[in-house]
Design an enzyme around this catalytic site. Structure first.
Site, PDB file in Angstrom:
ATOM      1  N   ARG A 180       0.458  -1.064   0.018  1.00 49.29           N
ATOM      2  CA  ARG A 180      -0.487   0.227   0.439  1.00 49.29           C
ATOM      3  C   ARG A 180       0.760   1.339   0.344  1.00 49.29           C
ATOM      4  O   ARG A 180       0.429   2.820  -0.558  1.00 49.29           O
ATOM      5  CB  ARG A 180      -1.206  -0.059   1.252  1.00 49.29           C
ATOM      6  CG  ARG A 180      -2.111  -0.913   1.170  1.00 49.29           C
ATOM      7  CD  ARG A 180      -2.754  -0.737   2.468  1.00 49.29           C
ATOM      8  NE  ARG A 180      -3.909   0.434   2.386  1.00 49.29           N
ATOM      9  CZ  ARG A 180      -4.492   0.738   3.067  1.00 49.29           C
ATOM     10  NH1 ARG A 180      -4.356  -0.414   4.402  1.00 49.29           N
ATOM     11  NH2 ARG A 180      -5.203   2.018   3.185  1.00 49.29           N
ATOM     12  N   CYS A 236      -0.787   6.228   8.766  1.00 53.23           N
ATOM     13  CA  CYS A 236      -1.349   5.137   8.296  1.00 53.23           C
ATOM     14  C   CYS A 236      -2.604   5.350   7.401  1.00 53.23           C
ATOM     15  O   CYS A 236      -2.244   6.360   6.872  1.00 53.23           O
ATOM     16  CB  CYS A 236      -2.542   4.597   9.286  1.00 53.23           C
ATOM     17  SG  CYS A 236      -3.131   4.877  10.336  1.00 53.23           S
TER      18      CYS A 236
END
Length: 280
Positions: A180, A236
């Site tokens: 990611r 995040c």
């Protein structure tokens, strides 16, 4: 280790009827928001109360601010008191295993100044694996007065992230998986990649191969390339998986650690913000 309690210690605490303990179940599934509560109603640790990531540990998303903005801390503190937590209460939080949601609640209580807060090593699964009882019974709660002592300078907003990165006054961590971070996959958001300048420290790398927490020494080695004289800004996707990294950094001896609550989901809500897909 500070902040972590194992199954045996919790079991002994309950068997010896050590009072003033509140156990909180925070199991959750980002792809199925009702799954955690359903699991709780099916079975949970004796006496545990359930708190929901999106209803209790976050506020409603708006255009900017990310997918899981922080809850209103005054309302959150009142809710904590209503479930039986006072100044002297020991709080033990568990997830399905060593997951990210328990760390989110640990962090919220930490910034409210409640130091007697622990995450259960191995969570619900470890409790059951060691032959301990679970129940469907719902606890009877007795409200207490919870007086928060809010710690200052524990979070940053998008403007402070930009300023500190430009001035090289902080290091920004992205806690998501390498895939990611590099933009090779993105299951949750319309854009893929990371905030320019962010360094990748996947949150699951704070655990050993068997899924248990690394020791203080191993965590110090894991974060050894990070400076202790600068702010460490932890991000995040939406401020959830950043929290295990914050807990681990604290255990490793870092004190200048801050959460960017909006994280990548906030960053990409501004169309002009650039995105990077290369290793940094």
């Amino acid at each position: 280790m500070p902040y972590i309690i194992n199954v045996n210690r919790l079991k002994n605490r309950l068997q010896n009827r050590q009072g003033n303990t509140v156990i909180i179940d925070v199991r959750f599934d980002l792809s199925d928001p009702d799954a955690g509560r359903k699991m709780y109603l099916q079975n949970h640790l004796p006496g545990a109360v359930y708190l929901d990531l999106e209803k209790d540990l976050s506020s409603r998303p708006e255009k900017h601010g990310g997918k899981h903005p922080l809850p209103d801390l005054e309302l959150f503190a009142a809710k904590i008191g209503n479930i039986g937590i006072g100044h002297e209460t020991t709080v033990i939080i568990y997830d399905q295993e060593n997951d990210m949601f328990a760390a989110r609640l640990w962090w919220l209580l930490h910034i409210l100044g409640h130091e007697r807060t622990y995450v259960l090593e191995g969570g619900y699964n470890k409790w059951v694996e060691e032959g301990n009882a679970v129940t469907k019974s719902l606890p009877v709660l007795a409200a207490k007065e919870f007086r928060p002592h809010l710690k200052e300078n524990q979070t940053v907003d998008i403007e402070e992230v930009k300023e500190k990165l430009e001035n090289e006054a902080a290091v920004l961590i992205d806690s998501r998986s390498k895939e990611r971070y590099l933009g090779k996959e993105e299951p949750l958001y319309k854009k893929a990649g990371h905030i320019p300048g962010a360094k990748n420290y996947f949150w699951k790398d704070i655990y050993k191969k068997d899924g248990t927490w690394k020791s203080k020494g191993d965590l110090q080695q894991h974060f050894s390339s990070l400076p202790k004289d600068k702010d460490i800004i932890v991000s995040c996707g939406s401020g959830i998986s950043a929290c295990p990294n914050i807990l681990a950094l604290k255990m490793a001896g870092f004190s200048k650690v801050k959460l960017y609550p909006g994280s990548f989901s906030d960053w990409i809500s501004y169309e002009d913000n650039k995105i990077e897909t290369k290793e940094e």
